[in-house]
Design a protein around this motif. Sequence first.
Motif, short mmCIF file in Angstrom:
data_model
loop_
_atom_site.label_atom_id
_atom_site.label_comp_id
_atom_site.label_asym_id
_atom_site.label_seq_id
_atom_site.Cartn_x
_atom_site.Cartn_y
_atom_site.Cartn_z
N LEU A 1 0.86 -1.19 0.00
CA LEU A 1 0.00 0.00 0.00
C LEU A 1 0.89 1.24 0.00
CD1 LEU A 1 -3.02 0.87 0.17
CD2 LEU A 1 -2.69 1.03 2.65
N ASN A 2 0.70 2.13 -1.01
CA ASN A 2 1.57 3.30 -1.13
C ASN A 2 0.79 4.50 -1.66
OD1 ASN A 2 1.59 3.17 -4.14
ND2 ASN A 2 2.72 1.27 -3.76
N GLY A 3 1.49 5.60 -1.87
CA GLY A 3 0.83 6.83 -2.29
C GLY A 3 0.15 6.75 -3.63
N ASP A 4 0.58 5.83 -4.49
CA ASP A 4 -0.02 5.70 -5.81
C ASP A 4 -1.31 4.90 -5.80
OD1 ASP A 4 1.86 7.22 -7.19
OD2 ASP A 4 3.21 5.52 -7.44
N ASN A 5 -1.49 4.00 -4.81
CA ASN A 5 -2.71 3.19 -4.82
C ASN A 5 -3.62 3.39 -3.61
OD1 ASN A 5 -1.45 1.63 -2.78
ND2 ASN A 5 -0.63 0.17 -4.27
N LEU A 6 -3.25 4.33 -2.70
CA LEU A 6 -4.19 4.73 -1.66
C LEU A 6 -5.42 5.35 -2.29
CD1 LEU A 6 -1.74 6.41 0.88
CD2 LEU A 6 -3.20 4.46 1.42
N SER A 7 -6.56 5.24 -1.63
CA SER A 7 -7.80 5.82 -2.16
C SER A 7 -8.35 6.83 -1.14
CB SER A 7 -8.83 4.75 -2.45
OG SER A 7 -9.17 4.03 -1.28
N PRO A 8 -9.15 7.81 -1.59
CA PRO A 8 -9.61 8.90 -0.71
C PRO A 8 -10.34 8.42 0.54
CG PRO A 8 -10.07 9.43 -3.00
CD PRO A 8 -9.61 8.02 -2.99
N THR A 9 -11.13 7.39 0.41
CA THR A 9 -11.92 6.92 1.56
C THR A 9 -11.55 5.51 1.99
OG1 THR A 9 -13.67 6.15 0.07
CG2 THR A 9 -13.87 8.40 0.94
N GLY A 10 -10.43 5.01 1.51
CA GLY A 10 -9.99 3.67 1.90
C GLY A 10 -10.79 2.55 1.27
N LYS A 11 -11.53 2.84 0.20
CA LYS A 11 -12.37 1.83 -0.44
C LYS A 11 -11.81 1.36 -1.77
CE LYS A 11 -16.63 3.48 1.74
NZ LYS A 11 -18.01 3.97 1.52
N GLY A 12 -10.62 1.83 -2.13
CA GLY A 12 -10.01 1.40 -3.38
C GLY A 12 -9.55 -0.04 -3.31
N GLU A 13 -9.28 -0.62 -4.47
CA GLU A 13 -8.92 -2.03 -4.55
C GLU A 13 -7.68 -2.35 -3.72
OE1 GLU A 13 -7.50 -5.22 -8.00
OE2 GLU A 13 -8.62 -3.42 -8.55
N SER A 14 -6.65 -1.52 -3.78
CA SER A 14 -5.41 -1.80 -3.07
C SER A 14 -5.54 -1.63 -1.56
CB SER A 14 -4.29 -0.90 -3.60
OG SER A 14 -4.02 -1.16 -4.95
N SER A 15 -6.57 -0.92 -1.12
CA SER A 15 -6.77 -0.68 0.31
C SER A 15 -7.53 -1.80 0.99
CB SER A 15 -7.53 0.63 0.52
OG SER A 15 -6.84 1.72 -0.06
N GLN A 16 -8.05 -2.75 0.22
CA GLN A 16 -8.93 -3.76 0.78
C GLN A 16 -8.17 -4.97 1.33
OE1 GLN A 16 -12.25 -2.88 1.06
NE2 GLN A 16 -11.17 -1.04 0.37
N LEU A 17 -8.63 -5.43 2.48
CA LEU A 17 -8.11 -6.68 3.02
C LEU A 17 -8.65 -7.84 2.22
CD1 LEU A 17 -8.72 -6.03 6.84
CD2 LEU A 17 -6.65 -5.58 5.53
N PHE A 18 -7.85 -8.90 2.09
CA PHE A 18 -8.34 -10.11 1.45
C PHE A 18 -7.73 -11.32 2.14
CE2 PHE A 18 -4.37 -9.31 -0.76
CZ PHE A 18 -3.84 -10.56 -1.01
N PHE A 19 -8.38 -12.47 1.97
CA PHE A 19 -7.88 -13.68 2.59
C PHE A 19 -6.69 -14.22 1.81
CE2 PHE A 19 -12.04 -13.98 4.73
CZ PHE A 19 -11.59 -14.26 6.02
#
Length: 412
Positions: free
Chosen positions: A100-118
């Motif tokens: 997770l970095n400045g290029d893939n952070l999203s404004p509200t934390g709902k972007g694809e890279s911000s999501q937890l996954f199993f």
Amino acid sequence: MKKLSIVLIGVFCTFQLCFSQGAPDYTGGMKVKLNEEGTKYFRIISWAQFWAQHNSDRPLDVNGNEQSDLNFSIRRARVLMYAQLNKKFMILTHFGLNSLNGDNLSPTGKGESSQLFFHDVWGEYSLSKNHAIGGGLHYWNGISRANNQSTLNIMMLDNTRQAWATIGLSDQFARHMGVYVKGKFDKLQYRVSINDAVTNNLQASASPVNGAAIYSGRRLLGSKDAGRTYAGYFDYNFLDQESNFLPYKVGTYLGTKKVFNVGAGFFLHPKGSVSLDNNSNLEGEDVSIFAVDAFYDAPLGENGAAITAYGLAQFNDYGNNFTLGQTYETGTMLHAHLGYVIPSSNSTKFQPYAHFTTRSIDALDDNANQFGIGANAYFSGHHSKLTLEYQNTKYANNDAVGTITLQAMIYL
């Protein structure tokens, strides 16, 4: 319920005390017994790795602008929990995020890279004292020790990327969906699995051209012909016996064990890749990866000196002239790394290390080389450490790229 609450409070207090004092003998995590015998329990482990990385050779961004030489990121943030109802049954879940970095952070934390996954979800049944069978989204991989590497205790800054040889091609982030059997016969440990390959992989929109294969067998030929993968890894433990309770292989024991293992493994995906024949018809090509490796970790003399050494030879056949993203190639890879824990009577330990990887690339009739030097500072073993590494990568006739990375890691 009252009894359980007391146990939980006690474990929590112990956890807080150990972490605040940075105790070098702290073993990490919270293990909670649910009965007197300890046959019912759950354990929670959490870790995070933070990176500050300097690279003066970064390409322009999508808008043609220059990018900063210094960047910050969360390399990994993970939570793992496993539980046993009794000695026969276990379930493990492992979730988190990566890079997770400045290029893939999203404004509200709902972007694809911000999501937890199993990362892992599997259940296991014990067949006997030394053998078990399980299934789900699992990490009981084949090929090599490095392809089963734990991210909690890597000696280098990170694992050799090409050793995770199927990420995004046949699996989901180094995990396959399938069934496995694991265990040991005296000093010989084994893990074998049969799995489904993913359909929507890194080449989900690619088409074969120019006689080179693409890794899209399941998508283009169907799951009946190209949907199954087979993997296995076998290692002989000459000295101290390593645990195979969980699949994650230790990167360095810092001299707490004396280990010498020799291993061999494989990965097979019949018709996993696709190319065009002389009549421009789709033709399946078998994917096969084989490897042999050796791992040595032992104390040296007094005051905590220790050595860690690893060597790997990996033979990759992803199909005719296959290459993808300067990461996967049909060809051969040789890798070695060596680390030394400096003698010290203090709880803080320092471990300089070096690593080297060379890869042949059939499609380019050329090589890729990578070397790195670095050092770890362990404040409480792997539970609290800093890593500084310089890495230089030369891919075929491209210019060499040098990167300096500082990592801070906490593991509870």
